[in-house]
Design an enzyme around this catalytic site. Structure first.
Site, PDB file in Angstrom:
ATOM      1  N   CYS A   2      63.000  40.011   0.316  1.00  0.00           N
ATOM      2  CA  CYS A   2      63.704  38.984  -0.444  1.00  0.00           C
ATOM      3  C   CYS A   2      63.508  39.280  -1.925  1.00  0.00           C
ATOM      4  O   CYS A   2      62.554  39.943  -2.321  1.00  0.00           O
ATOM      5  CB  CYS A   2      63.143  37.601  -0.141  1.00  0.00           C
ATOM      6  SG  CYS A   2      63.043  37.245   1.608  1.00  0.00           S
ATOM      7  N   ARG A  28      68.282  45.103  -2.899  1.00  0.00           N
ATOM      8  CA  ARG A  28      67.192  45.046  -1.921  1.00  0.00           C
ATOM      9  C   ARG A  28      67.685  44.588  -0.545  1.00  0.00           C
ATOM     10  O   ARG A  28      66.969  44.742   0.441  1.00  0.00           O
ATOM     11  CB  ARG A  28      66.112  44.065  -2.409  1.00  0.00           C
ATOM     12  CG  ARG A  28      65.398  44.525  -3.657  1.00  0.00           C
ATOM     13  CD  ARG A  28      64.565  43.408  -4.236  1.00  0.00           C
ATOM     14  NE  ARG A  28      63.424  43.099  -3.407  1.00  0.00           N
ATOM     15  CZ  ARG A  28      62.193  43.511  -3.639  1.00  0.00           C
ATOM     16  NH1 ARG A  28      61.944  44.275  -4.681  1.00  0.00           N
ATOM     17  NH2 ARG A  28      61.207  43.174  -2.850  1.00  0.00           N
ATOM     18  N   TRP A  75      66.270  37.205   2.925  1.00  0.00           N
ATOM     19  CA  TRP A  75      66.493  38.088   4.077  1.00  0.00           C
ATOM     20  C   TRP A  75      65.848  37.343   5.235  1.00  0.00           C
ATOM     21  O   TRP A  75      64.624  37.259   5.315  1.00  0.00           O
ATOM     22  CB  TRP A  75      65.799  39.420   3.784  1.00  0.00           C
ATOM     23  CG  TRP A  75      66.244  40.569   4.629  1.00  0.00           C
ATOM     24  CD1 TRP A  75      67.293  41.401   4.381  1.00  0.00           C
ATOM     25  CD2 TRP A  75      65.613  41.065   5.815  1.00  0.00           C
ATOM     26  NE1 TRP A  75      67.372  42.362   5.350  1.00  0.00           N
ATOM     27  CE2 TRP A  75      66.356  42.182   6.243  1.00  0.00           C
ATOM     28  CE3 TRP A  75      64.516  40.666   6.569  1.00  0.00           C
ATOM     29  CZ2 TRP A  75      66.032  42.904   7.377  1.00  0.00           C
ATOM     30  CZ3 TRP A  75      64.190  41.389   7.707  1.00  0.00           C
ATOM     31  CH2 TRP A  75      64.950  42.497   8.104  1.00  0.00           C
ATOM     32  N   ASN A 101      58.448  34.792  -0.501  1.00  0.00           N
ATOM     33  CA  ASN A 101      58.633  36.038   0.255  1.00  0.00           C
ATOM     34  C   ASN A 101      57.481  36.164   1.231  1.00  0.00           C
ATOM     35  O   ASN A 101      56.326  35.973   0.837  1.00  0.00           O
ATOM     36  CB  ASN A 101      58.560  37.268  -0.672  1.00  0.00           C
ATOM     37  CG  ASN A 101      59.844  37.489  -1.408  1.00  0.00           C
ATOM     38  OD1 ASN A 101      60.804  36.748  -1.218  1.00  0.00           O
ATOM     39  ND2 ASN A 101      59.855  38.493  -2.264  1.00  0.00           N
ATOM     40  N   GLY A 102      57.777  36.544   2.453  1.00  0.00           N
ATOM     41  CA  GLY A 102      56.697  36.738   3.421  1.00  0.00           C
ATOM     42  C   GLY A 102      56.889  35.837   4.617  1.00  0.00           C
ATOM     43  O   GLY A 102      57.966  35.270   4.829  1.00  0.00           O
ATOM     44  N   GLU A 478      66.554  63.241   9.210  1.00  0.00           N
ATOM     45  CA  GLU A 478      66.941  62.517   7.996  1.00  0.00           C
ATOM     46  C   GLU A 478      68.465  62.401   7.915  1.00  0.00           C
ATOM     47  O   GLU A 478      69.001  61.360   7.531  1.00  0.00           O
ATOM     48  CB  GLU A 478      66.356  63.233   6.770  1.00  0.00           C
ATOM     49  CG  GLU A 478      66.716  62.652   5.417  1.00  0.00           C
ATOM     50  CD  GLU A 478      66.375  61.172   5.241  1.00  0.00           C
ATOM     51  OE1 GLU A 478      65.649  60.598   6.068  1.00  0.00           O
ATOM     52  OE2 GLU A 478      66.892  60.569   4.271  1.00  0.00           O
ATOM     53  N   LYS A 482      70.495  58.849   7.794  1.00  0.00           N
ATOM     54  CA  LYS A 482      71.469  58.479   6.750  1.00  0.00           C
ATOM     55  C   LYS A 482      72.771  58.023   7.404  1.00  0.00           C
ATOM     56  O   LYS A 482      73.350  57.014   7.027  1.00  0.00           O
ATOM     57  CB  LYS A 482      71.758  59.662   5.814  1.00  0.00           C
ATOM     58  CG  LYS A 482      70.684  60.019   4.821  1.00  0.00           C
ATOM     59  CD  LYS A 482      70.454  59.045   3.702  1.00  0.00           C
ATOM     60  CE  LYS A 482      69.421  58.033   4.026  1.00  0.00           C
ATOM     61  NZ  LYS A 482      68.027  58.316   3.927  1.00  0.00           N
ATOM     62  N   GLU A 485      72.304  54.568   9.351  1.00  0.00           N
ATOM     63  CA  GLU A 485      71.996  53.333   8.619  1.00  0.00           C
ATOM     64  C   GLU A 485      73.147  52.830   7.756  1.00  0.00           C
ATOM     65  O   GLU A 485      73.249  51.641   7.520  1.00  0.00           O
ATOM     66  CB  GLU A 485      70.697  53.450   7.811  1.00  0.00           C
ATOM     67  CG  GLU A 485      70.741  54.282   6.575  1.00  0.00           C
ATOM     68  CD  GLU A 485      69.401  54.308   5.835  1.00  0.00           C
ATOM     69  OE1 GLU A 485      68.676  53.306   5.827  1.00  0.00           O
ATOM     70  OE2 GLU A 485      69.096  55.352   5.234  1.00  0.00           O
ATOM     71  N   HIS A 501      65.991  70.015  27.272  1.00  0.00           N
ATOM     72  CA  HIS A 501      65.031  69.149  27.980  1.00  0.00           C
ATOM     73  C   HIS A 501      65.577  67.721  28.113  1.00  0.00           C
ATOM     74  O   HIS A 501      64.822  66.811  28.423  1.00  0.00           O
ATOM     75  CB  HIS A 501      63.688  69.148  27.253  1.00  0.00           C
ATOM     76  CG  HIS A 501      63.054  70.504  27.201  1.00  0.00           C
ATOM     77  ND1 HIS A 501      62.573  71.136  28.322  1.00  0.00           N
ATOM     78  CD2 HIS A 501      62.869  71.365  26.168  1.00  0.00           C
ATOM     79  CE1 HIS A 501      62.104  72.327  27.986  1.00  0.00           C
ATOM     80  NE2 HIS A 501      62.277  72.489  26.685  1.00  0.00           N
ATOM     81  N   LYS A 595      65.928  47.175   1.059  1.00  0.00           N
ATOM     82  CA  LYS A 595      65.462  48.360   0.350  1.00  0.00           C
ATOM     83  C   LYS A 595      63.961  48.524   0.474  1.00  0.00           C
ATOM     84  O   LYS A 595      63.449  49.624   0.610  1.00  0.00           O
ATOM     85  CB  LYS A 595      65.877  48.254  -1.129  1.00  0.00           C
ATOM     86  CG  LYS A 595      65.456  49.432  -1.983  1.00  0.00           C
ATOM     87  CD  LYS A 595      66.151  50.703  -1.548  1.00  0.00           C
ATOM     88  CE  LYS A 595      65.709  51.921  -2.320  1.00  0.00           C
ATOM     89  NZ  LYS A 595      66.075  53.168  -1.602  1.00  0.00           N
TER      90      LYS A 595
HETATM   91  O1  M6R Z   1      59.938  52.677  -0.017  1.00  0.00           O
HETATM   92  P1  M6R Z   1      59.566  53.560   1.134  1.00  0.00           P
HETATM   93  O2  M6R Z   1      59.844  55.003   0.887  1.00  0.00           O
HETATM   94  O3  M6R Z   1      58.144  53.362   1.575  1.00  0.00           O
HETATM   95  O4  M6R Z   1      60.493  53.065   2.305  1.00  0.00           O
HETATM   96  C1  M6R Z   1      60.350  53.529   3.613  1.00  0.00           C
HETATM   97  C2  M6R Z   1      61.562  53.185   4.454  1.00  0.00           C
HETATM   98  O5  M6R Z   1      61.709  51.806   4.579  1.00  0.00           O
HETATM   99  C3  M6R Z   1      62.860  53.771   3.862  1.00  0.00           C
HETATM  100  O6  M6R Z   1      62.768  55.149   3.690  1.00  0.00           O
HETATM  101  C4  M6R Z   1      64.053  53.457   4.784  1.00  0.00           C
HETATM  102  O7  M6R Z   1      63.920  54.168   5.964  1.00  0.00           O
HETATM  103  C5  M6R Z   1      65.364  53.790   4.074  1.00  0.00           C
HETATM  104  N1  M6R Z   1      66.345  52.781   4.360  1.00  0.00           N
HETATM  105  C6  M6R Z   1      65.922  55.106   4.484  1.00  0.00           C
HETATM  106  O8  M6R Z   1      67.108  55.419   3.855  1.00  0.00           O
END
Ligand code: M6R
Length: 600
Positions: A2, A28, A75, A101-102, A478, A482, A485, A501, A595
């Site tokens: 948040c 975020r 959030w 937040n939390g 990775e 990308k 997500e 496998h 984020k």
């Molecule tokens: O801020 P961080 O690098 O610790 O974040 C870790 C993950 O939350 C972050 O990499 C997340 O997987 C991203 N959305 C990937 O694009």
């Protein structure tokens, strides 16, 4: 996750200042928003405007003027995404407001107790109980104490100490002209202005107002007034001297500029960042190489994209400096902490420096006396402050939820450290210059044209595989992350050798299979896998330094030796970005994702 922004000062358009602050936190990720103001003059109640959905073109000009306001982008955790559940929340008298937040882990017990005392709740959130708890604490005070200046902060302190879980809270009320905030786990930054002061969950939101900040530590509480900031320990009441830090990012760094989305801007920044890291980060790399070399064992840990960088680290160090480095995903690392030998080193990789899963690992490692190195992008963040040794990633603000430049910059630093361990950092620098050149070709006009055409062709697929071997395996993971997500296409990163496998069973006519085939010892094997997939009808898309007849589509990726993961992932980022646009989604703000993941 948040976003929080609070203002107190001499300007009477506090609600607008707060809304602008919230807009800077939009990246975020959030599902509802709200602003509360203590109106100027004799108004008896706090006024709130809150809504489910995005801020969009909304304004708060209809709200009364005031010099004290705060706001929140939510959030959802407890309670659905509705106007009523959005923050701020009020107490029964509507004179106390809270943003949070939390997660309040003991909220059910607190709610039951408060309900028995006659409090009436309007939302399904855990947050609302905090406003009522403060109201109750004030009620319990003798009138003489209740009317004195510190009563409100004392009531907030007592409420904060009654909360279980990791929480950051800010409260305001109609009588004492102040914001009272406390933190345990979730990040909170105090911004020092001139006759005005600020609170935010993220320093980037403060950039237009001030660069002087204090990051609240766990259990710290702050009273923020227009001309004074008092910090103390919420548990002991002891005063804390402000630890002022200067933010190094500029307001421009945190803007989109000429780009339609932050993600695209951040993708294009990568070639320049690779050259900068090559020329500016050698001393820090040498220092960390010493730490790595003297540790009994090194464990590189991260989450999501940072977890992929951690996995890539294990290949980089074995290939470059012949060191066996362990790696792990933060959320899965718990059980290994018990058996990590003494004198080991945990290396925390993180863009935000606030990822809760990783903070848990670091806290436990420290409690066991294990040294911690943080390689993080947000200087001053929690992971930065918790570490014994630190290295800034130096990628500048990354606002797209999909991490891009922070990944390649982490890889660049890891390459330099590996070369420093080998005792030959200048070769590492040369390699990064090569990677910068190859990254530039990856984002060149002609390449982007090819990637756009590929995205247009692939926009309707439901599933795809991304295949790699060696360091191209974390690159494949990775790439898949990308794509899934932001474009919401299901993509799976597979180690080439694992195909037969299991995953091969899903390759049928037309299944898109991206194959990462750099100019290294994995080339032949990966091409072999491509042929196996093609034989089952797979549509093969090669990311490679040269074309091959097995590829149905081909995106050139110039060879950059051990650093070829950098241009490979950049091409993947561009493909994910254009797939997302083709499918009509917003690449900067994917659904359900935030984020900075500050909860477990
Ligand atoms: O801020 P961080 O690098 O610790 O974040 C870790 C993950 O939350 C972050 O990499 C997340 O997987 C991203 N959305 C990937 O694009």
């Amino acid at each position: 996750m948040c976003g929080i922004f609070g203002y107190i000062g001499h300007k009477t358009n506090a609600p607008t200042i707060v809304l602008e602050g919230l807009k800077r936190l939009e990246y975020r990720g959030y599902d509802s928003w709200g602003v509360a103001v203590v109106p100027e003059g004799d108004a008896e109640n706090i006024l709130v405007k809150k809504k489910a959905g995005k801020i969009g073109a909304a304004t708060v000009t209809s709200m009364p003027k005031g010099t004290l306001a705060f706001g929140h982008t939510r959030w959802a955790t407890h309670g659905g995404v509705t106007d009523v559940n959005a923050h701020p929340h009020l107490d029964c008298t509507k004179t106390i407001a809270v943003i949070h937040n939390g997660i309040v882990e003991n909220y059910e017990a607190l709610k039951e107790m408060l309900t028995k005392e006659g409090h009436h709740f309007v939302s399904q959130t855990d947050t609302e109980i905090i406003a009522h708890l403060v109201e109750e604490n004030l009620k319990a005070m003798k009138p003489a104490i209740r009317d004195a200046q510190p009563a409100f902060s004392k009531a907030v302190q007592k409420a904060f100490n009654a909360l279980d879980g990791l929480n950051a809270i800010i409260l305001i009320n109609t009588t004492s002209h102040e914001m009272v905030a406390a933190r345990n786990g979730s990040p909170l930054v105090v911004g020092f202005g001139d006759g005005e002061n600020f609170l935010a969950s993220d320093p980037a939101a403060l950039l237009p107002h001030t660069k002087q900040v204090h990051y609240l530590e766990d259990d710290e509480m702050v009273i923020v007034r227009p001309d004074a900031i008092h910090i103390f320990n919420a548990r002991t009441g002891e005063r804390v001297r402000p630890r002022k830090q200067l933010l190094t990012w500029t307001e421009k760094d945190a803007e989109k500029g000429q780009y339609p989305y932050f993600m695209l801007k951040e993708i294009y920044e990568q070639p320049g960042l690779m050259s900068e890291i090559a020329s500016e980060s050698t001393e820090q790399a040498k220092e960390l190489a010493k730490q790595f070399a003297t540790a009994y064992r090194v464990y590189v840990v991260g989450a999501g994209t940072s977890g992929h960088a951690a996995r890539a680290a294990s290949y980089l160090f074995s290939d470059i400096s012949a060191h066996l480095i362990n790696w792990g995903i933060a959320s899965e690392f718990d059980h290994r902490l018990n058996v990590i030998p003494e004198k080991s080193l945990v290396v925390a990789l993180s863009q935000s420096g606030e990822t809760m899963d990783l903070m848990e690992v670091v806290k436990k490692a420290k409690a066991k006396g294990i040294g911690v190195v943080s390689i993080v992008n947000v200087v001053g963040s929690s992971l930065w402050r918790m570490a014994d040794f630190r290295m800034p990633i130096g990628a500048g603000p990354e606002k797209g939820v999909a991490s891009t430049k922070a990944f390649t910059s982490k890889i660049a630093h890891l390459i330099l450290i590996a070369y420093a361990m080998k005792g030959n950092i200048s070769d590492g620098q040369k390699l990064l210059i090569r990677a910068a050149k190859s990254a530039k070709e990856a984002v060149s006009e002609s390449n982007v044209k090819r990637i756009k055409a590929l995205a247009a062709k692939m926009k309707s697929v439901e599933h795809m595989f991304v295949v790699g071997k060696g360091i191209s395996y974390p690159a494949a993971q990775e790439c898949a992350l990308k794509i899934k997500e932001i474009s919401y296409i299901h993509a799976e990163g597979v180690a080439a050798g694992e195909l037969k496998h299991g995953p091969l069973a899903l390759v049928t006519k037309g299944t898109p299979c991206i194959v990462i085939a750099p100019n290294d010892e994995t080339y032949r094997d990966v091409l072999g896998s491509a042929m196996e997939m093609k034989a089952r009808g797979g549509h093969i898309i090669g990311f490679s330094y040269k074309n091959d007849e097995v590829f149905d589509d081909y995106i050139p990726v110039a060879d950059a030796g051990e650093a070829t993961i950098i241009p490979n992932v950049i091409v993947a980022q561009l493909l994910a970005y254009y797939l997302t646009l083709e499918r009509g989604f917003d690449p900067d703000m994917p659904r359900n994702l935030a984020k900075s993941v500050t909860v477990k």
